[in-house]
Structure formats: structure tokens, C-alpha cells
Design a protein around this motif. Structure first.
Motif, PDB file in Angstrom:
ATOM      1  N   SER A  23     -57.615  47.767  18.138  1.00  0.00           N
ATOM      2  CA  SER A  23     -56.202  47.923  18.505  1.00  0.00           C
ATOM      3  C   SER A  23     -56.023  47.371  19.914  1.00  0.00           C
ATOM      4  CB  SER A  23     -55.797  49.391  18.451  1.00  0.00           C
ATOM      5  OG  SER A  23     -55.880  49.871  17.128  1.00  0.00           O
ATOM      6  N   ARG A  31     -47.748  48.234  11.942  1.00  0.00           N
ATOM      7  CA  ARG A  31     -48.775  47.797  12.878  1.00  0.00           C
ATOM      8  C   ARG A  31     -48.447  48.135  14.327  1.00  0.00           C
ATOM      9  NH1 ARG A  31     -52.744  44.731  11.682  1.00  0.00           N
ATOM     10  NH2 ARG A  31     -52.972  43.740   9.692  1.00  0.00           N
ATOM     11  N   LEU A  52     -50.620  47.182  19.228  1.00  0.00           N
ATOM     12  CA  LEU A  52     -50.841  46.617  17.891  1.00  0.00           C
ATOM     13  C   LEU A  52     -52.020  47.386  17.315  1.00  0.00           C
ATOM     14  CD1 LEU A  52     -50.523  44.539  15.591  1.00  0.00           C
ATOM     15  CD2 LEU A  52     -52.158  43.114  16.836  1.00  0.00           C
ATOM     16  N   HIS A 100     -54.970  48.289  14.912  1.00  0.00           N
ATOM     17  CA  HIS A 100     -55.882  47.562  14.027  1.00  0.00           C
ATOM     18  C   HIS A 100     -55.977  48.299  12.700  1.00  0.00           C
ATOM     19  CE1 HIS A 100     -59.855  46.519  12.313  1.00  0.00           C
ATOM     20  NE2 HIS A 100     -59.419  45.308  12.627  1.00  0.00           N
ATOM     21  N   THR A 101     -55.842  47.559  11.618  1.00  0.00           N
ATOM     22  CA  THR A 101     -56.037  48.136  10.284  1.00  0.00           C
ATOM     23  C   THR A 101     -57.254  47.440   9.689  1.00  0.00           C
ATOM     24  OG1 THR A 101     -54.451  46.579   9.340  1.00  0.00           O
ATOM     25  CG2 THR A 101     -53.605  48.743   9.984  1.00  0.00           C
TER      26      THR A 101
END
Length: 182
Positions: free
Chosen positions: A61, A123, A139, A141-142
């Protein structure tokens, strides 16, 4: 340099004298009579603007934007997001606004303006500390490695606005709230 008719150009040196050109010295003659491009003229971007845009591919992230003051602010970001190494891109426009001396999180509008459909998992998140007024746009992180490009388009805080794209603290990511995409 001056134009003669519509077909010829007469090159002159800095004293206004004609310059003799042969095919062996053509490039050097042209360089010697052209104005030098500087950050002050000829359309080059000032060095201070370089810090206002960044691109990175990430597996963590990232902090997309942060503010450490309580001054009035009005900023906008252009954000391009894609799967690293290819894949569909999505273009977002984000506005960030807050009045002076307010410690609450700013008003944020996040619009998808072009590209692929927004991911099913949101996100972008916002973390804020309402006792200090500090906030961060993150942002999250996935499962994918996104490639993100961020450009600061407009601001009333040119000396303090920051697009760090530094690694976000996971505790802040977990405590942050999602930003709705419109």
C-alpha cells in the motif's frame, strides 16, 4: 534569424551579421544561433514541478498524497492506475478541499474519468488524525501489483503539497476509510 519570403531563412549571428553555412557545419551553425533553452523560458518545466508527479509499480500500500498542516487547501490529482506489466488502465480525477484551521478530514471527490471499470474492491482510502489535522490518501494494495502514476494538477499549496508514494503504515491502512468512486 529572419525570414526571407516563404522559402528561405537568413541566419544571423548575435551581431546581426549573416552566417555562412556549408553542409559540414550546418548543425553547429544552427546551434550557435539558436536561443538556449532554460527553465526561465522556451516552455521548459521548472525544476520545482518535477516533484509533483510520480510513477511506481508496487506490491505494498502506498501514500498517494499527504498533508501535514491545517491551512486552507484545494488540490487536484490526476491518477492513472493499471495492473503492472500490462492490462487495462483506469484514469481518476481527485479533488481535495478543506478550510483553514479545520482538523477534520478534507472533502474528497474521486471521479473515474476513463478506462477500465473500477475494481470491485475499492483501492483508495483516507487516513486522518482529527487531533492534528494530518491526513493521508492511500492506495491500498490488494491481490494485484498496480502501477500508479500521480500528477498534481492544481494546488493553492505549491510549496507543501506532497505526492510521496512512500510505503503506507499498515495500521493506518487498516484504520483508513474507503473513498467512494463516482
Amino acid at each position: 534569424m529572419s525570414t526571407i519570403g516563404s522559402e528561405y531563412v537568413l541566419l544571423t549571428d548575435s551581431n546581426g551579421l549573416p552566417v555562412r553555412i556549408s553542409k559540414n557545419n550546418l548543425a553547429e551553425v544552427i546551434r550557435s544561433v539558436m536561443n538556449e533553452a532554460t527553465t526561465e523560458k522556451n516552455g521548459l518545466k521548472p525544476a520545482s514541478d518535477v516533484r509533483k508527479e510520480k510513477m511506481i509499480a508496487t506490491q505494498t500500500s502506498r501514500i498517494v498524497y499527504e498533508c501535514n498542516s491545517t491551512t486552507a487547501m484545494s488540490s487536484s490529482l490526476l491518477i492513472s492506475l493499471a495492473a503492472y506489466g500490462g492490462g487495462p488502465m483506469t484514469l481518476f480525477y481527485m479533488t481535495i478541499n478543506r478550510s483553514a484551521d479545520i482538523l477534520k478530514a478534507p472533502a474528497i471527490i474521486l471521479n473515474q474519468i476513463a478506462g477500465a471499470n473500477a475494481p470491485t474492491t475499492p483501492r483508495f482510502k483516507m487516513w486522518s488524525n482529527e487531533s492534528t489535522g494530518v491526513f493521508k490518501i492511500i492506495l491500498e494494495h490488494t491481490q494485484y501489483t498496480p502501477s500508479i502514476y500521480v500528477k498534481l494538477l492544481n494546488t493553492i499549496l505549491p510549496s507543501t503539497d506532497a505526492i510521496p508514494l512512500s510505503v503506507a503504515n499498515q495500521d493506518e491502512v487498516d484504520a483508513a476509510t474507503y473513498i467512494d468512486v463516482t
